[in-house]
Design an enzyme around this catalytic site. Sequence first.
Site, PDB file in Angstrom:
ATOM      1  N   THR A  56      -1.282   7.165  -0.292  1.00 26.26           N
ATOM      2  CA  THR A  56      -2.782   6.573  -1.011  1.00 26.26           C
ATOM      3  C   THR A  56      -2.919   5.932  -0.540  1.00 26.26           C
ATOM      4  OG1 THR A  56      -2.099   6.319  -2.917  1.00 26.26           O
ATOM      5  CG2 THR A  56      -1.680   8.406  -2.880  1.00 26.26           C
ATOM      6  N   ASP A 114       4.066  -7.055   9.347  1.00 21.78           N
ATOM      7  CA  ASP A 114       5.395  -6.684  10.624  1.00 21.78           C
ATOM      8  C   ASP A 114       4.869  -7.159  11.742  1.00 21.78           C
ATOM      9  OD1 ASP A 114       6.359  -4.415   8.587  1.00 21.78           O
ATOM     10  OD2 ASP A 114       6.381  -2.404  10.349  1.00 21.78           O
ATOM     11  N   ASP A 144      -0.717  -3.242  11.806  1.00 17.50           N
ATOM     12  CA  ASP A 144       0.366  -3.883  10.768  1.00 17.50           C
ATOM     13  C   ASP A 144       0.882  -6.052  10.474  1.00 17.50           C
ATOM     14  OD1 ASP A 144       2.318  -4.999   8.389  1.00 17.50           O
ATOM     15  OD2 ASP A 144       2.090  -2.196   8.211  1.00 17.50           O
ATOM     16  N   ARG A 200       0.834  -1.038  -0.250  1.00 14.51           N
ATOM     17  CA  ARG A 200      -0.409  -0.295   0.517  1.00 14.51           C
ATOM     18  C   ARG A 200       1.141   1.286  -0.312  1.00 14.51           C
ATOM     19  NH1 ARG A 200      -4.538   0.269   4.234  1.00 14.51           N
ATOM     20  NH2 ARG A 200      -3.308   1.414   5.557  1.00 14.51           N
TER      21      ARG A 200
HETATM   22  C1  PRP Z   1      -1.288  -4.934   4.200  1.00 18.43           C
HETATM   23  C2  PRP Z   1      -1.721  -6.495   3.966  1.00 18.43           C
HETATM   24  C3  PRP Z   1      -2.548  -6.072   2.876  1.00 18.43           C
HETATM   25  C4  PRP Z   1      -3.228  -4.694   2.693  1.00 18.43           C
HETATM   26  C5  PRP Z   1      -4.598  -4.234   3.466  1.00 18.43           C
HETATM   27  O1  PRP Z   1      -0.319  -5.177   3.494  1.00 18.43           O
HETATM   28  O2  PRP Z   1      -1.655  -7.309   4.245  1.00 18.43           O
HETATM   29  O3  PRP Z   1      -2.030  -6.889   1.928  1.00 18.43           O
HETATM   30  O4  PRP Z   1      -1.783  -3.833   3.861  1.00 18.43           O
HETATM   31  O5  PRP Z   1      -4.540  -2.732   2.670  1.00 18.43           O
HETATM   32  P1  PRP Z   1      -5.952  -2.530   1.597  1.00 18.43           P
HETATM   33  O6  PRP Z   1      -7.422  -3.655   2.037  1.00 18.43           O
HETATM   34  O7  PRP Z   1      -5.667  -0.833   2.591  1.00 18.43           O
HETATM   35  O8  PRP Z   1      -5.221  -2.690   0.259  1.00 18.43           O
HETATM   36  P2  PRP Z   1       1.154  -4.253   3.289  1.00 18.43           P
HETATM   37  O9  PRP Z   1       0.038  -2.757   2.037  1.00 18.43           O
HETATM   38  O10 PRP Z   1       1.378  -2.993   4.423  1.00 18.43           O
HETATM   39  O11 PRP Z   1       2.187  -4.582   2.752  1.00 18.43           O
HETATM   40  P3  PRP Z   1       3.454  -5.695   3.750  1.00 18.43           P
HETATM   41  O12 PRP Z   1       2.588  -6.784   3.438  1.00 18.43           O
HETATM   42  O13 PRP Z   1       3.994  -5.762   2.205  1.00 18.43           O
HETATM   43  O14 PRP Z   1       3.444  -4.903   4.518  1.00 18.43           O
HETATM   44  N1  URA Z   2      -2.336  -3.230   6.360  1.00 21.94           N
HETATM   45  C1  URA Z   2      -2.281  -3.805   7.643  1.00 21.94           C
HETATM   46  O1  URA Z   2      -1.064  -4.863   8.105  1.00 21.94           O
HETATM   47  N2  URA Z   2      -3.159  -3.394   8.888  1.00 21.94           N
HETATM   48  C2  URA Z   2      -4.472  -2.482   8.490  1.00 21.94           C
HETATM   49  O2  URA Z   2      -4.587  -2.607   9.932  1.00 21.94           O
HETATM   50  C3  URA Z   2      -3.901  -1.872   7.812  1.00 21.94           C
HETATM   51  C4  URA Z   2      -3.316  -2.353   6.492  1.00 21.94           C
END
Ligand code: PRP
Ligand code: URA
Length: 326
Positions: A225, A320, A317, A221
């Site tokens: 945005t 993380d 997150d 994400r």
């Molecule tokens: C998180 C999660 C989803 C997304 C959800 O990933 O694992 O993929 O956010 O958010 P959305 O519904 O608003 O799109 P992130 O983008 O943080 O990536 P990461 O798992 O690599 O940290």
């Molecule tokens: N991605 C995450 O990992 N947690 C949230 O709450 C939203 C987006």
Amino acid sequence: MGLFKKSTKKKLADAAEAISAQVSDAVAVVEEAATEAIAAAKEVIAEHNADEAAAEEAVVVEVTDEEPAAEAEVPAAEEAPAEVQKSAEPEEEPAVECAADECAECAECAACVAADSLSMLRVIDHPLVQHKLTIMRDIKTGAKDFRQLLDEIAMLVGYEVTRDLPLCDVEIETPLMKMTGKAIAGKKLAIVPILRAGLGMVDGLLRLVPAAKVGHIGLYRDPQTHAPVDYYCKLPDDIQNRLVVITDPMLATGGSAIEAIRMLKEKGCTDIRMMCLVAAPEGVAELYKAHPDVPVFTAALDEKLNERAYIVPGLGDAGDRLFGTY
Ligand code: PRP
Ligand code: URA
């Protein structure tokens, strides 16, 4: 002589003071969050009560409306005035009315889409799933336990995701006799995690369907945005012939899931299911608007998104917490 030197005592006293200050700060933050959560919960309860009151009122009106149709008042059904006859006929399902004042087209407005989207949502409320999810949400739970619990929940939710797989008859022989048994028929399965956090749900599903193929879609994400950014896509060649289960623990704005499904449909996939852990109502509604044919399985439907598009109460997150990168 005391246990510690004077200088050590001073350092200990300073450290204790610093800890006490940090604890006070943390308590203040928690108190503020709790106040906000309570206020939000009260709002939801008030809305719910108002809906129930309205529903009760509607029932009362319906009963009262029917009373004049009693035999003593209306001579004969065929002689009854048109509107009485009409009300005596079995009524059709009442149309769902839009809750938004400004709604012009019911099927389009946010309230109606949100209500419709729930029809494609399956919340797995099994006690084991709920118990494990609560531990995962807890800030005190570290990466090792978080990983293990996500794996376990993936298997339990996967049980429901695969519940309606078609079966066929197979002839086998037990040590005692021949018999006709059941076997999974039809399409094979593909598991497609959205990187990174979706990876944590793959092994749990593979334990249920060991022959499934695994594709990967890399999305993150944009921090400003919140829109999804693609960075990787590797899928099995025959993905279009498979039932695809996308895994991602978090469905927040829905952007990542919507984009992953778009990418899969572009490859010809027609049978897609979304498996997550925690979903926000906003994300479920957006996903339904974009892909109404994709059912969503989740362990929890949380309250809402916060101003940073994080799910609340949520679990933070997921990537993380899964990989310990905080
Ligand atoms: C998180 C999660 C989803 C997304 C959800 O990933 O694992 O993929 O956010 O958010 P959305 O519904 O608003 O799109 P992130 O983008 O943080 O990536 P990461 O798992 O690599 O940290
Ligand atoms: N991605 C995450 O990992 N947690 C949230 O709450 C939203 C987006």
